[in-house]
Enzyme design. Structure first.
Site, PDB file in Angstrom:
ATOM      1  CG  HIS A 178      -3.236  -5.171   3.591  1.00 56.50           C
ATOM      2  ND1 HIS A 178      -2.763  -4.321   2.612  1.00 56.50           N
ATOM      3  CD2 HIS A 178      -3.535  -6.330   2.966  1.00 56.50           C
ATOM      4  CE1 HIS A 178      -2.786  -4.954   1.446  1.00 56.50           C
ATOM      5  NE2 HIS A 178      -3.249  -6.166   1.633  1.00 56.50           N
ATOM      6  CG  ASP A 228      -1.610  -1.342   1.414  1.00 52.51           C
ATOM      7  OD1 ASP A 228      -2.385  -1.715   0.534  1.00 52.51           O
ATOM      8  OD2 ASP A 228      -1.344  -2.036   2.413  1.00 52.51           O
TER       9      ASP A 228
END
Length: 338
Positions: free
Chosen positions: A191, A163
């Site tokens: 996440h 990410d």
């Protein structure tokens, strides 16, 4: 210095017959992660039905003729896989199937990560570094840590580097610079699609001058809107396009994450990873596995302290903490009955 002199380190990759591992194993074995001088023993764990596929992976690793690779051990047994490990990269997990509730997913994974945590506790070195990739990564990591009480909580981290890399890359694309010119983006929290990609503290090198991302981009509504959504939903976008989940980019992010644990972060830079929230100064509840900005030195991470948090960020950080708290409660319920 002899190439590949010294004691080999023992590296476990789980889910080793899967697609992420297929990209990851080559990078590790050729020295991209632990350095070009560090010999390795690779231990590959997967479930029994995947052992034939795993044999094929072993043949390919042999056929790469890599000088650092001393031994490859394929196994479906935890007592073999977790023995004397220096590092465990837990990629394998129960994937979400169509029509499956997140709760069902958690239940299946609690069982796996409770078992693997217990195996780490029993067989691995107490200094082992454990990186959890398999989703839901934050909660899986917390369960593994709770199931390995003799290994310090700080030795467990989960992957939010993908990410982090996605966020860097979106900023770089927008400004027409390379992703190396962008530093100190932050992924806060889970996440999942509640994660908060934060560029309030990020800097970008534009024509040799370091400026804040907000100043460089001059488009606050994009930064607070589409940018965040793109990073949050990128995994789903890849699945939609490729009909498979991110593998090449996930493998690259795992390499970045583990290399930073091993060699430390560059001066003046911080990275994002999911770590135990105990003792943080950002108002995140204790005992969560939450993604923070960290710096790493001597294989030890520390929170980046003292970053001012505005109201917009606060709200997003609290939202993802709430999701993690709920996930944790569900998982802990299953843990007691698993």
């Amino acid at each position: 210095m002899l190439r590949g002199g010294g004691e080999p380190i023992r590296v476990l990759v789980t889910g080793a017959a899967g697609q992420i591992a297929y990209s990851l194993l080559y990078s590790i074995a050729k020295g991209d992660v632990f350095g070009k001088e560090q010999p390795l023993v690779l231990v590959l764990l997967d479930i029994t039905p995947m052992m034939t596929v795993l044999e094929g992976v072993v043949m390919e690793l042999q056929d790469c003729a890599l000088p650092l690779l001393r031994e490859v051990i394929p196994t479906d047994k935890e007592e073999v896989a977790f023995k004397d490990l220096d590092i465990a990269i837990l990629v394998g997990s129960m994937p979400r199937r169509e029509g499956m509730e997140r709760k069902d997913l958690l239940k299946a994974n609690v069982k796996i990560f409770k078992s693997q945590g217990a195996a780490l506790d029993k067989y691995a070195k107490k200094t082992v570094k454990v990186v959890v990739v398999g989703n839901p990564a934050n909660t899986n990591c917390l369960i593994a840590s709770k199931s390995a009480p003799s290994i310090p909580k700080e030795n467990f981290s989960c992957l939010t580097r993908l990410d982090h890399n996605r966020a860097k890359s979106q900023i770089a694309l927008k400004l027409g610079v390379t992703s190396n010119d962008v530093k100190n983006v932050i992924i806060w929290g889970n996440h999942s699609s509640t994660q908060y990609p934060d560029v309030n503290h990020a800097k970008v090198n534009v024509k040799g001058k370091e400026v804040g991302v907000y100043e460089a981009i001059k488009d606050d509504s994009w930064l607070k809107g589409d940018f965040i959504l793109t990073v949050q939903q990128r995994g789903a976008a890849v699945i939609k396009a490729r009909k498979l989940s991110s593998a090449m980019s996930a493998a690259k992010a795992i390499c970045d994450h583990v290399r930073d644990i091993w060699f430390g972060t560059p001066a003046g830079e911080f990275v994002s990873m999911g770590v135990i929230s105990d003792g943080n100064s950002y108002g995140v509840p204790e005992d969560l596995l939450y993604s923070f900005p960290v710096v790493i030195k001597d294989k030890t991470w520390k929170f980046v302290e003292g970053l001012p948090i505005n109201d917009f960020s606060r709200e997003k950080m609290d939202l993802t903490a709430k999701e993690l708290t709920e996930e944790k409660e569900t998982a802990v319920e299953f843990l007691s009955s698993a």
